[in-house]
Design an enzyme around this catalytic site. Sequence first.
Site, PDB file in Angstrom:
ATOM      1  N   LYS A 127       0.825  -1.217   0.000  1.00  0.00           N
ATOM      2  CA  LYS A 127       0.000   0.000   0.000  1.00  0.00           C
ATOM      3  C   LYS A 127       0.856   1.262   0.000  1.00  0.00           C
ATOM      4  O   LYS A 127       2.002   1.261   0.440  1.00  0.00           O
ATOM      5  CB  LYS A 127      -0.983  -0.036   1.166  1.00  0.00           C
ATOM      6  N   ARG A 143      -3.701 -10.011   4.693  1.00  0.00           N
ATOM      7  CA  ARG A 143      -4.022 -10.101   3.258  1.00  0.00           C
ATOM      8  C   ARG A 143      -2.809  -9.601   2.488  1.00  0.00           C
ATOM      9  O   ARG A 143      -2.474  -8.426   2.580  1.00  0.00           O
ATOM     10  CB  ARG A 143      -5.270  -9.250   2.976  1.00  0.00           C
TER      11      ARG A 143
END
Length: 275
Positions: free
Chosen positions: A219, A253
């Site tokens: 991210k 995840r």
Amino acid sequence: MLSCGRFTFSLSRPLIMGIVNVTPDSFSDGGHFLNAKHAIEHGLLLIEQGADLLDIGGESTRPGAAPVPEEEELARVLPVLVGLRDSGVALSIDTQKPGVMRAAIEAGVDMVNDVNALQLPGAVAAVADSSVAACLMHKQGDPGTMQQLPMYYDVVAEVRAFLQARLHVAQASGIARERLVIDPGFGFGKNLEHNVALLKQFDALTDLGVPVLAGLSRKSMLGKIAGLEMHERVHASVAAAMLAVMKGAKIVRVHDVKATRDALAIVNAIEGWHE
Ligand code: HH2
């Protein structure tokens, strides 16, 4: 304990959820897995590398992404679900659409992962009418605009209150607590300061009494902190995932399953976390 369709996880150690994107525009895979055959092969590789679950998504939710029509999303994900159904690990469908949830449940998925926390009409019922698990994620706004000006008075308290409210709705509608997972939604309508606060105070979520999932892999918050482009974020992603599990995350995840599995083996050994 997590009751997840065909599977029951004791959660005595954190689980690795490997990401399988079937989208032409997902921010990290660049569309390489558009083809169902490639997505299935990628899923099988992630299983070999140590994934406990696979999260299959046909609609990118990256900042700026456009919505995908339901038929298109189904055409992308269904062949992949069918191809991976008997691969020995739990399958999760990453979708916001009740129609896609129902079709995926019919096709045999074990979890619905909804970045919209089952807020579309019919979503809660789609899950309640089944035995699958549901991951309820917090986001502020929609992918098209959510990173423009995220605003909170107290990000941790607001995310916690939202997730608590969604847990109440889900349970009141017949989804047992054992089937529910929550997720603060790193990067979904949050600036760097918000994301850092949520990771730092992760335990504010673990005390809600259901497993917490952390999605930090590749991210932009990691890129901002360490000055890294997307393809350079593997080590930072693993560090963030390990920090999350040390702070109580039960599912991570991730794109990079092998690197995560290797790091987690060390944490598991030191913490005494086993099957
Ligand atoms: N992040 C993305 C997608 N789905 N689901 C949960 N529960 N938590 C997350 O943090 C999360 C998620 C990011 O999506 P996208 O931009 O499509 O990229 P990728 O799927 O490659 O992670």
